[in-house]
Design an enzyme around this catalytic site. Structure first.
Site, short mmCIF file in Angstrom:
data_model
loop_
_atom_site.label_atom_id
_atom_site.label_comp_id
_atom_site.label_asym_id
_atom_site.label_seq_id
_atom_site.Cartn_x
_atom_site.Cartn_y
_atom_site.Cartn_z
N GLY A 23 0.96 -1.07 -0.36
CA GLY A 23 0.09 0.09 0.38
C GLY A 23 0.97 1.23 -0.31
CB ALA A 26 0.51 11.21 3.82
CB VAL A 30 4.41 -0.25 3.44
CG1 VAL A 30 4.37 -1.45 4.16
CG2 VAL A 30 3.55 0.86 4.36
CE LYS A 45 5.75 5.06 6.35
NZ LYS A 45 4.92 5.68 7.61
NE ARG A 135 0.11 15.13 18.02
CZ ARG A 135 0.42 16.24 17.86
NH1 ARG A 135 0.39 17.27 18.53
NH2 ARG A 135 2.06 15.93 17.35
#
Length: 298
Positions: A23, A26, A30, A45, A135
């Protein structure tokens, strides 16, 4: 794999090899890879270094945080290094994919949702005790893991995580995350702390129930306005849910930050006692793994 997405095949010491694309996000792509020294499967990654300073700082921060985390409910990072103009980050491979994959297909029942939320909360208890705030809690960042030792849940993607002991301007007023999962205090640019992750956990719960977060059909700016003005979002079919999960949602999605509990308290919620055994997720993990293998061979 097309030439456009093909990375350098090996590291300088030929330890790791990329096999197929899993996939893209941003900050990079990966790949499923292999550690040639052990034969173990890994996730790699790959970040192109010709990015902005801000983007590169975010990647460096993620590496720094993951290098410090020692928690069985967070994805493990094994290595990081530069190959040419690429940064390689080697992590454990979660063959079951993300919870978003399964939520969109309506596969998750309340007992499955409870076990996933329980282990995400265990990760948050650890992170918050270490003065970290994630977050960006959402289904795409919650991965299903399985190896010869068992099955588990892993929280991933620390690209916008922060440390709470930093200056307020650098963490507690930062407008970061994914809009649909943001807590009202983040949207309103108020001071905030670790309990923003608890709000996002509630949105994650809705996402696993309904297949998507509230307001996903709205553009991000409109969604932010609705989060700030509507408060606790409404469920599409609350009558189909147990009183226990509805109470769990009300607990997490409390607009008043002072009344919203911390991760330790939420972990004691009765809904989580209904959690199924992790092994009941194995068929989903195996199905996701097979689908990925079929795509790689086609």
């Amino acid at each position: 794999m097309s030439a456009a997405t093909q990375p350098d095949t090996l590291t300088s010491d030929a330890r790791y090899v990329c096999l197929d694309l899993l996939g893209a996000g941003a900050y990079g792509r990966v790949y499923r890879g292999m550690d040639r020294s052990t034969g173990a499967a890994v996730a790699i990654k790959i970040v192109e270094l010709d990015m902005s300073t801000e983007e590169l700082n975010a990647v460096q921060k993620e590496i720094h945080i993951l290098s410090q985390v020692r928690c069985p409910f967070v994805t493990r990072m094994y290595d990081s290094f530069v190959v040419g103009m690429q940064l390689w980050i080697v992590m454990e491979l979660c063959v079951g994919g993300s919870c978003a994959d399964h939520a969109r297909q309506g596969r998750l029942h309340e007992a499955h949702i409870a076990v996933i939320l329980r282990d995400v909360l265990r990760a948050l208890v650890y992170l918050h005790a270490e003065d970290m705030v994630h977050r960006d809690i959402k289904a795409a960042n919650v991965l299903l893991y399985m190896d010869q030792h068992g099955t588990g849940i892993r929280v991933a993607d620390f690209g916008v995580a922060g440390r709470l002991q930093q200056a307020h301007a650098k963490c507690e007023r930062a407008f970061v995350g994914t809009p649909y999962w943001m807590a009202p205090e983040v949207v309103s640019r108020k001071e905030y702390g670790a309990r923003v992750d608890i709000w996002s956990l509630g949105i994650l719960c809705i996402e696993m129930i309904e297949g998507e977060p509230p307001y996903l059909n709205e553009n991000p700016l409109r969604a932010l306005y609705l989060i700030a003005t509507n408060g606790t979002p409404q469920l599409q079919h609350p009558e189909k849910l147990s009183p226990s999960i509805r109470d769990f949602l009300a607990t997490c999605l409390e607009v008043d930050v002072e009344k919203r509990p911390d991760a330790d308290t939420v972990l004691e919620h009765p809904f989580l006692e209904e959690a199924d055994d992790l092994r009941t997720l194995i068929p989903y993990i195996q199905a996701a793994h097979k689908l990925r293998q079929d795509k790689a061979s086609s």
